[in-house]
Design a protein around this motif. Structure first.
Motif, PDB file in Angstrom:
ATOM      1  N   ARG A  66      12.459   9.333  -0.164  1.00 37.53           N
ATOM      2  CA  ARG A  66      13.198   9.573   1.076  1.00 37.53           C
ATOM      3  C   ARG A  66      12.333  10.194   2.153  1.00 37.53           C
ATOM      4  O   ARG A  66      12.747  10.265   3.324  1.00 37.53           O
ATOM      5  CB  ARG A  66      14.392  10.493   0.796  1.00 37.53           C
ATOM      6  CG  ARG A  66      15.485   9.832  -0.028  1.00 37.53           C
ATOM      7  CD  ARG A  66      16.617  10.819  -0.282  1.00 37.53           C
ATOM      8  NE  ARG A  66      17.723  10.206  -1.015  1.00 37.53           N
ATOM      9  CZ  ARG A  66      18.822  10.864  -1.402  1.00 37.53           C
ATOM     10  NH1 ARG A  66      18.943  12.158  -1.119  1.00 37.53           N
ATOM     11  NH2 ARG A  66      19.774  10.233  -2.064  1.00 37.53           N
ATOM     12  N   ASP A  67      11.155  10.667   1.801  1.00 38.73           N
ATOM     13  CA  ASP A  67      10.274  11.337   2.761  1.00 38.73           C
ATOM     14  C   ASP A  67       9.805  10.336   3.826  1.00 38.73           C
ATOM     15  O   ASP A  67       9.257   9.274   3.506  1.00 38.73           O
ATOM     16  CB  ASP A  67       9.069  11.927   2.020  1.00 38.73           C
ATOM     17  CG  ASP A  67       8.210  12.792   2.926  1.00 38.73           C
ATOM     18  OD1 ASP A  67       8.616  13.001   4.095  1.00 38.73           O
ATOM     19  OD2 ASP A  67       7.148  13.257   2.484  1.00 38.73           O
ATOM     20  N   LYS A  68      10.068  10.622   5.092  1.00 38.20           N
ATOM     21  CA  LYS A  68       9.709   9.734   6.200  1.00 38.20           C
ATOM     22  C   LYS A  68       8.253   9.902   6.649  1.00 38.20           C
ATOM     23  O   LYS A  68       7.751   9.091   7.431  1.00 38.20           O
ATOM     24  CB  LYS A  68      10.631   9.992   7.392  1.00 38.20           C
ATOM     25  CG  LYS A  68      12.106   9.789   7.092  1.00 38.20           C
ATOM     26  CD  LYS A  68      12.391   8.362   6.647  1.00 38.20           C
ATOM     27  CE  LYS A  68      13.884   8.170   6.393  1.00 38.20           C
ATOM     28  NZ  LYS A  68      14.187   6.792   5.927  1.00 38.20           N
ATOM     29  N   ASN A  69       7.582  10.925   6.176  1.00 38.48           N
ATOM     30  CA  ASN A  69       6.196  11.163   6.557  1.00 38.48           C
ATOM     31  C   ASN A  69       5.282  10.215   5.776  1.00 38.48           C
ATOM     32  O   ASN A  69       5.113  10.339   4.566  1.00 38.48           O
ATOM     33  CB  ASN A  69       5.816  12.621   6.281  1.00 38.48           C
ATOM     34  CG  ASN A  69       4.395  12.929   6.722  1.00 38.48           C
ATOM     35  OD1 ASN A  69       3.808  12.190   7.509  1.00 38.48           O
ATOM     36  ND2 ASN A  69       3.850  14.019   6.218  1.00 38.48           N
ATOM     37  N   ALA A  71       0.830  -1.204   0.000  1.00 34.58           N
ATOM     38  CA  ALA A  71       0.000   0.000   0.000  1.00 34.58           C
ATOM     39  C   ALA A  71       0.870   1.262   0.000  1.00 34.58           C
ATOM     40  O   ALA A  71       0.569   2.248  -0.689  1.00 34.58           O
ATOM     41  CB  ALA A  71      -0.920  -0.002   1.220  1.00 34.58           C
ATOM     42  N   LYS A  72       1.970   1.223   0.751  1.00 32.29           N
ATOM     43  CA  LYS A  72       2.867   2.371   0.780  1.00 32.29           C
ATOM     44  C   LYS A  72       3.511   2.587  -0.588  1.00 32.29           C
ATOM     45  O   LYS A  72       3.588   3.720  -1.074  1.00 32.29           O
ATOM     46  CB  LYS A  72       3.951   2.150   1.837  1.00 32.29           C
ATOM     47  CG  LYS A  72       4.957   3.279   1.908  1.00 32.29           C
ATOM     48  CD  LYS A  72       6.049   2.982   2.926  1.00 32.29           C
ATOM     49  CE  LYS A  72       7.129   4.070   2.900  1.00 32.29           C
ATOM     50  NZ  LYS A  72       8.227   3.781   3.854  1.00 32.29           N
TER      51      LYS A  72
END
Length: 363
Positions: free
Chosen positions: A233-236, A90-91
């Motif tokens: 790279r976005d951790k959110n 899903a991510k």
């Protein structure tokens, strides 16, 4: 021991009886000691067999408990693995959709630029290969990557091909290598000059405009790569709507944690309570036999101790009463009989003479 002997026959008969009694007592001591060893071996064997049964049963029951909980933990682990895989899928889908959304304008611009590039080349009747990337790499390089491609082509055309061809010739002569290089220069160099002159001279304006369009395409592609890299790279992760997957993973982890706690509790209960019950149940079946063997050993130990005291007392009695007169040498039933025969036959009148006579007869 200090009294004089008045009746040698009676003295010798009493000595023989005492020695015979001592021999019988020593034989009983030996037999009883052997019986005690056998009883102890039987007791040890029974106790070991009981201990082994208890150990095996306890180990098997504990293993069964652990295996049952481990099976449930294994199922939970599999569920957790699948849940995490669904979350990751899903991510990934969310990242792809975000990348597609945030780069849509640039991709559309690139599509329009490619269409424009094709259109102007067709309108000006420029050969299709002139708008390709390799044409600009070879005839109008601008960036490091394009110069690298040009250098690679030059190496292939003017080193790999001629030298490889030279190695394939049966006879290697310098003249052959020179001729091959001349041929490559004429063919590849001539083709490069002809194509370059005809296209750049005839379609210079179109090729320059094509260069500008390709530069813009390159800039847009770099922007797309940068946006894609930044998104990955976005951790959110909040924007990907993964809460339901996180809830499922948390539920499975909680279930596994509770199962692990129950397993620990079950094993602790087994160790502190159930193990003792199992031990008592198994021991009950062998208690009577082991108790009987233990009682037998205790009885035999007592009898052996008593008998050894009697042997000791008898030994001291024989030593005190008969040893001083006869010595250890003649304190056997056979030799005492021999001394009595010597005395009865009148060969000797006292013990000393009888013992001397015996030694003479058996010298």
């Amino acid at each position: 021991m200090g009294q004089a002997i008045t009746d040698y026959g009676t003295f010798l008969m009493e000595a023989k009886q005492a020695v015979t009694d001592l021999r019988d007592m020593e034989q009983r001591e030996t037999a009883l000691s052997s019986q005690l060893k056998q009883s102890r071996r039987q007791l040890e064997a029974e106790e070991k067999a009981l201990a082994d049964r208890i150990s095996q049963t306890v180990r098997r029951r504990a293993s069964d408990i652990a295996a049952s909980y481990d099976k449930e933990l294994g199922k939970g682990q599999e569920q957790l693995k699948k849940a995490k895989a669904r979350r990751e899928k899903a991510k990934s889908q969310g990242i792809r959709e975000r990348i597609a959304e945030e780069t849509a304008a640039l991709r559309e611009e690139n599509r329009q630029l490619k269409l424009r590039l094709k259109t102007i080349f067709q309108q000006n009747h420029v050969p299709a290969f002139c708008r390709g990337s390799w044409y600009y790499r070879l005839f109008s390089p601008k960036r490091i990557g394009e110069y690298s491609s040009l250098l690679l082509v030059l190496l292939v055309c003017f080193f790999v091909i001629p030298y490889g061809s030279y190695l394939l010739i049966p006879e290697h002569k310098p003249l052959h290598l020179v001729l091959i290089y001349l041929a490559c220069i004429l063919v590849f160099g001539g083709l490069y000059v002809v194509v370059g002159n005809r296209t750049r001279d005839s379609y210079a304006a179109t090729i320059r405009e094509g260069r500008q369009i390709r530069d813009q395409l390159h800039v847009n592609r770099k922007k797309i790569k940068r946006i894609t890299r930044d998104i990955k790279r976005d951790k959110n992760e909040a924007i990907y709507n993964l809460q339901k997957h996180d809830d499922e993973i948390a539920r499975i982890e909680q279930m596994m944690s509770e199962t692990a706690a129950k397993k620990s509790e079950a094993l602790n209960t087994f160790e502190s309570v159930t193990k003792n019950i199992i031990t008592d149940e198994i021991t009950a079946g062998s208690r009577d036999k082991i108790d009987l063997l233990r009682e037998t050993c205790e009885f035999q130990e007592g009898e052996l101790k008593r008998l050894r005291e009697e042997v000791k007392t008898k030994n001291l009695f024989i030593t005190d009463k008969y040893g001083a007169y006869l010595g250890k040498e003649f304190l056997t039933p056979a030799r005492l009989d021999a001394l009595m025969d010597i005395m009865q036959n009148g060969v000797a009148v006292n013990l000393s003479e009888a013992m001397d006579e015996y030694r003479k007869q058996h010298a």
